[in-house]
Design an enzyme around this catalytic site. Structure first.
Site, PDB file in Angstrom:
ATOM      1  N   LYS A  40     -12.291  -7.502 -65.704  1.00  0.00           N
ATOM      2  CA  LYS A  40     -11.256  -7.083 -64.746  1.00  0.00           C
ATOM      3  C   LYS A  40     -10.184  -8.163 -64.741  1.00  0.00           C
ATOM      4  CE  LYS A  40      -9.516  -7.103 -60.945  1.00  0.00           C
ATOM      5  NZ  LYS A  40      -8.065  -7.402 -60.800  1.00  0.00           N
ATOM      6  N   GLU A  75     -15.291 -20.446 -60.845  1.00  0.00           N
ATOM      7  CA  GLU A  75     -14.415 -21.560 -61.237  1.00  0.00           C
ATOM      8  C   GLU A  75     -13.183 -21.451 -60.356  1.00  0.00           C
ATOM      9  OE1 GLU A  75     -11.775 -23.429 -62.102  1.00  0.00           O
ATOM     10  OE2 GLU A  75     -11.495 -22.882 -64.226  1.00  0.00           O
ATOM     11  N   CYS A  80      -5.797 -24.592 -63.527  1.00  0.00           N
ATOM     12  CA  CYS A  80      -6.866 -24.966 -62.588  1.00  0.00           C
ATOM     13  C   CYS A  80      -7.100 -26.473 -62.573  1.00  0.00           C
ATOM     14  CB  CYS A  80      -8.151 -24.212 -62.894  1.00  0.00           C
ATOM     15  SG  CYS A  80      -8.707 -24.386 -64.584  1.00  0.00           S
ATOM     16  N   GLU A 131      -4.651 -26.544 -52.800  1.00  0.00           N
ATOM     17  CA  GLU A 131      -4.153 -26.242 -54.132  1.00  0.00           C
ATOM     18  C   GLU A 131      -2.871 -25.410 -54.006  1.00  0.00           C
ATOM     19  OE1 GLU A 131      -6.346 -23.299 -56.589  1.00  0.00           O
ATOM     20  OE2 GLU A 131      -6.211 -24.792 -58.176  1.00  0.00           O
TER      21      GLU A 131
END
Ligand code: NAI
Ligand code: MG
Length: 495
Positions: free
Chosen positions: A189, A265, A300, A399
């Site tokens: 997905k 993650e 990331c 973040e």
């Protein structure tokens, strides 16, 4: 060498309305719902993708399960699977430029980086795991004489992969390549804002000879399609990369459904520590810039907290800002741009709101901070640098996932460690020093999945990538990733 002409011939190519890819063919979604895809390059309509509902997800999962049970892939001879996966990699490589341009039109990554990090790295990843297929042995346990203890490694079944928009091919391949090499079937997905290149490689997977139903791609809203996949009773594993907010939900869906294994993650707020004894300051400046600004900070492992030892803080900051002003933010399909577009209007809005809140918190805006290139119609933002940051400010904790760097300072090694570890995240880090012992002490003290020393980034497939703390669990890349997609089975045989 990539040529601008090759890119230009592809940049306006019409993209057909997209379907789902299930059972080696394109099938329209039962939902009959679609999502409009906007290009971040110019803000214009690109195409539509299907918005798969629960019913569609069920069809994909059922198809994947059937293929798994049939043994067409799961029980195929290792050499056969290896041959097909190598062919798949070859087809991706043959279509590198086409795939990269398609991906860039979807998510805005600068083309030079996209070529390297997307089709090229996905192909490399598929080859890496294809090579493991006929080299993974079972084990014989050290039992007593009258027993034979065999430990078999088996594929698990149906693997669901939920993928973000920053590097769709690379991140998806980190999950589907080890999963496929082990003999599983997969349902992928992609993110709403970066589905096109994954839909395209699904066709290449079929062309390579991956049997019907083994490699499926379903598109749609996270809250609908993604949720239905993670809630499905017949999905054995969800491998996810994305936000912590959604990571938590996926754990919940697992608990509320079949206790499927969940690997997360979830990004980070990675510290990049520069000590005064750093030998090559210019290299540290260049790589610190790359560490935060490549792909507009939508990485990331981005080094979003620069922690400089006080003695060199002013000098290093000045150099860094000087260099950052040389970075060209522009059309990601122009090979002279260093940085492309922000992937979506939503992400740009989020980045700008962090700039505002950082200033309200007392951070000092040293450069950047604004949306630019409005005449292009897309979503672009200046490389942005803040100093005067305290570790407890929101801008030092959350973040951003954009081109926003926070500069902090430290007095010494002890303070550097304290600041480095003072977030909920633990994905990546870097340390710059000429002192070997200090470097090793830092590697041991920083809680992160990877600590770079005298570099930022560049780690390859041979080493695992995964987070600690709220950056997640489980590892992509390296042989360790295979553990996520295999089960151990014991045969305890009385002789
Ligand atoms: P997201 O976490 O919402 O999306 C990632 C994937 O999860 C997409 O495929 C999305 O459709 C899917 N998803 C969303 N909601 C879901 C649900 N309820 N159930 C199942 N799947 C679901 O990330 P988003 O909204 O695109 O970006 C938000 C923030 O997430 C970014 O600003 C960044 O901080 C972080 N992020 C981190 C990434 C990383 O590499 N670790 C990648 C992308 C985003
Ligand atoms: Mg989201």
């Amino acid at each position: 060498m990539i040529k601008q002409e090759d890119i230009n011939t592809l940049r306006n190519k019409k993209i057909e309305t997209q379907s789902l890819f299930i059972g080696n063919k394109q099938i329209p979604a039962q939902s009959e719902e679609t999502i409009e895809v906007t290009s971040p390059i110019d803000g214009k309509f690109l195409t539509t993708i299907a918005n798969a509902n629960e019913n569609d997800v069920d069809i994909a999962v059922t198809t994947a399960r059937k293929s798994f049970e049939s043994g067409s892939w799961s029980k195929a001879a290792p050499q056969e699977r290896k041959k097909i996966l190598n062919k798949f990699a070859e087809l991706i490589e043959k279509n590198t430029i086409e795939l990269a341009v398609l991906g860039v039109r979807d998510n805005g990554t600068e083309i030079n980086m996209a070529i390297m990090a997307e089709p090229s790295s996905a192909a490399g990843c598929i080859r890496y795991y294809a090579e493991t297929i006929d080299k993974m042995y079972g084990e014989i346990a050290p039992t007593s004489e009258n027993i034979l203890g065999l430990i078999h490694r088996e594929p698990i079944g149906v693997i669901g992969a939920i993928i973000p928009w920053n590097f769709p091919l690379m991140i998806a391949s980190w999950k589907f390549a080890p999963a496929l090499s082990a003999g599983n079937s997969v349902v992928i997905k992609p993110a709403e804002s970066a589905s096109l290149s994954l839909l395209r490689i699904a066709e290449l997977a079929a062309e390579a000879g991956i049997p019907d139903g083994v490699f499926n791609v379903i598109t749609g809203d996270g809250e609908i399609t993604g949720k239905a996949l993670a809630m499905h009773m017949d999905v054995d594993v969800i491998a996810f990369t994305g936000s912590g907010v959604v990571g938590r939900k996926i754990l919940e869906y697992s608990a509320r459904s079949n206790l499927k294994r969940v690997y997360l993650e979830l990004g980070g707020k990675s510290p990049n520590i520069v000590f005064a004894d750093t030998q090559d300051i210019d290299k540290a400046v260049t790589q610190s810039l790359g560490g935060i600004f490549r792909n507009s900070g939508q990485v990331c492992v981005a080094g979003s907290r620069l922690i400089i030892e006080e003695a060199i803080a002013d000098e290093f900051t000045d150099k860094l800002i000087n260099e950052s002003k040389k970075l060209i933010v522009g059309d990601p399909l122009d090979i002279t741009s260093n940085i492309g577009a922000i992937a979506s209007q939503d992400q740009l809005t989020k980045n700008l709101s962090y700039v505002k809140s950082a200033m309200a918190e007392g951070a000092l805006l040293k450069s950047g901070g604004k949306q630019i290139n409005q005449e292009l119609g897309g979503f672009y933002m200046e490389p942005t640098v803040f100093s005067n940051i305290n570790s407890d400010m929101q801008i030092a904790q959350e973040e951003v996932f954009g081109p926003v760097l926070s500069i902090l300072t430290c007095k010494d090694e002890a303070e550097a460690v304290k600041i480095a570890n003072a977030t909920v995240y633990g994905l990546a880090a870097a340390v710059w020093t000429a002192d070997l012992s200090k470097a090793h002490r830092m590697v041991r003290s920083i809680r992160a999945g990877v600590v770079h020393v005298n570099c930022y980034g560049g780690a390859d497939l041979t080493v695992p990538l995964g987070g600690v703390k709220q950056s997640g669990n489980g590892h992509d890349r390296s042989l360790h990733a295979i553990e996520k997609y295999t089960d151990l089975k014991t045969a305890w045989i009385s002789l």
